[in-house]
Enzyme design. Structure first.
Site, PDB file in Angstrom:
ATOM      1  N   GLU A  98      39.584  47.402  35.111  1.00  0.00           N
ATOM      2  CA  GLU A  98      38.558  46.446  34.680  1.00  0.00           C
ATOM      3  C   GLU A  98      37.249  47.156  34.343  1.00  0.00           C
ATOM      4  OE1 GLU A  98      37.518  43.647  33.864  1.00  0.00           O
ATOM      5  OE2 GLU A  98      38.997  42.109  34.352  1.00  0.00           O
TER       6      GLU A  98
ATOM      7  N   ASN B 264      34.759  35.543  34.303  1.00  0.00           N
ATOM      8  CA  ASN B 264      35.115  36.680  33.461  1.00  0.00           C
ATOM      9  C   ASN B 264      34.286  36.636  32.178  1.00  0.00           C
ATOM     10  OD1 ASN B 264      37.157  38.640  34.339  1.00  0.00           O
ATOM     11  ND2 ASN B 264      38.507  36.886  34.616  1.00  0.00           N
TER      12      ASN B 264
ATOM     13  N   ASP C 270      39.898  36.932  29.586  1.00  0.00           N
ATOM     14  CA  ASP C 270      39.461  37.902  30.582  1.00  0.00           C
ATOM     15  C   ASP C 270      38.187  38.578  30.072  1.00  0.00           C
ATOM     16  OD1 ASP C 270      39.427  39.680  32.778  1.00  0.00           O
ATOM     17  OD2 ASP C 270      41.599  39.797  32.818  1.00  0.00           O
TER      18      ASP C 270
END
Length: 293
Positions: free
Chosen positions: A15, A150, A200
């Protein structure tokens, strides 16, 4: 369009790729390892800092340290010694929640989402509150809550803030007062069909396009500034997690991915799950603040 394999890391949840121009380095995290990583494209060199609990986001600090948002709270990480010093306790029950998704606005205010992610059992879903953080003011609760935050990004002027509520598959946009770090005029920018997974992490290009990783859908989707779909890029993995423009000219798009919660069969079918990827998108990114102030 050719997608390059940068690092076959098998990250559990790769991430937050963040380009740091001063170092010509890409930083990123593995939420569940948990770890902070650095990659130098010029040499291929890497470094990893192992952490003590799930990391949801990070920013660099003047003087050479990093700010890391862990399940246990907000910490200063000494990048030389790996020592951790708590700056703020978690604003939630860490048995039920963790931080998820962090980014700095153009003035260095660090925004950090919260995700419902219990350590044990299967309690009913609960929303977590969005927060912001400055070194002078500490943590501040913000007027937004979701089960999974997100997709944070700002337009080039810093006047528009994007945020995803992943579980409801909505990308939301706010007017943004960069001086006070204030949100207003909330509206839905786009929604993601169920068959394409959830929205995301994201990045903005210099034309105002919003690039979103479709986790579970195996795609990157570029939205036009009005929220309409421009085009999709198919990824070699089902769970891309976030993208970031990087390089001296901000023309290379790096994409993290996840292998978390995949069956052994799925991992065998997707041997690159969890890898770090790159591609030339044909667009250039917007410079993004990497330092918390």
């Amino acid at each position: 369009m050719t997608i390059g394999i940068v690092l076959e890391t098998r990250a559990k949840i790769g991430e937050s790729p963040t380009w740091v121009a001063q170092e010509e380095a890409l930083y990123w995290i593995d939420v569940k390892a948990p770890a902070l990583h650095r990659y130098l494209p010029a040499s291929g060199a890497t470094r990893t800092w192992t952490l003590t609990s799930d990391i949801g986001g990070f920013a660099l600090m003047e003087g050479g340290d990093a700010l890391v948002a862990l399940r246990e709270g907000i910490y200063r990480l000494d990048l030389d010694t790996e020592a951790l010093h708590q700056i703020a306790p978690p604003p939630f029950d860490p048995k039920l929640f963790r931080f998820n998704e962090g980014a700095c606005d153009p003035n260095g205010r660090f925004w950090i989402g919260v995700m419902f992610d219990p350590l044990e059992g299967s309690p009913p879903q609960q929303p977590g509150r969005l927060h912001s953080f400055t070194l002078r003011g500490g943590l501040r609760g913000e007027p937004d809550a979701a089960e999974l935050h997100n997709g944070m990004a700002w337009n080039a002027e810093g006047t528009t803030f994007y945020l995803s509520h992943s579980n409801s598959r909505e990308i939301i946009v706010f007017d943004y007062d960069v001086d006070g770090g204030l949100l207003s005029n909330r509206r839905v920018f786009a929604t993601i069909p169920q068959e394409l997974g959830i929205p995301d992490g994201a990045a903005i290009d210099s034309e105002g396009g919003y690039w979103c990783a479709l986790h579970g859908g195996g795609k990157l989707r570029r939205f036009n500034p009005d929220g309409s779909v421009d085009h999709d890029i198919d990824m070699p993995v089902a769970q891309p997690t976030m993208c970031a423009f990087a390089g001296v000219d901000l023309a290379t798009l790096y994409i993290t991915s996840a292998s978390d919660k995949m069956s052994e069969k799925e991992k065998a079918e997707q041997p690159l799950a969890g890898a770090l990827f790159s591609l030339s998108s044909g667009k250039r990114g917007v410079s993004r603040q990497a330092f918390v102030l």
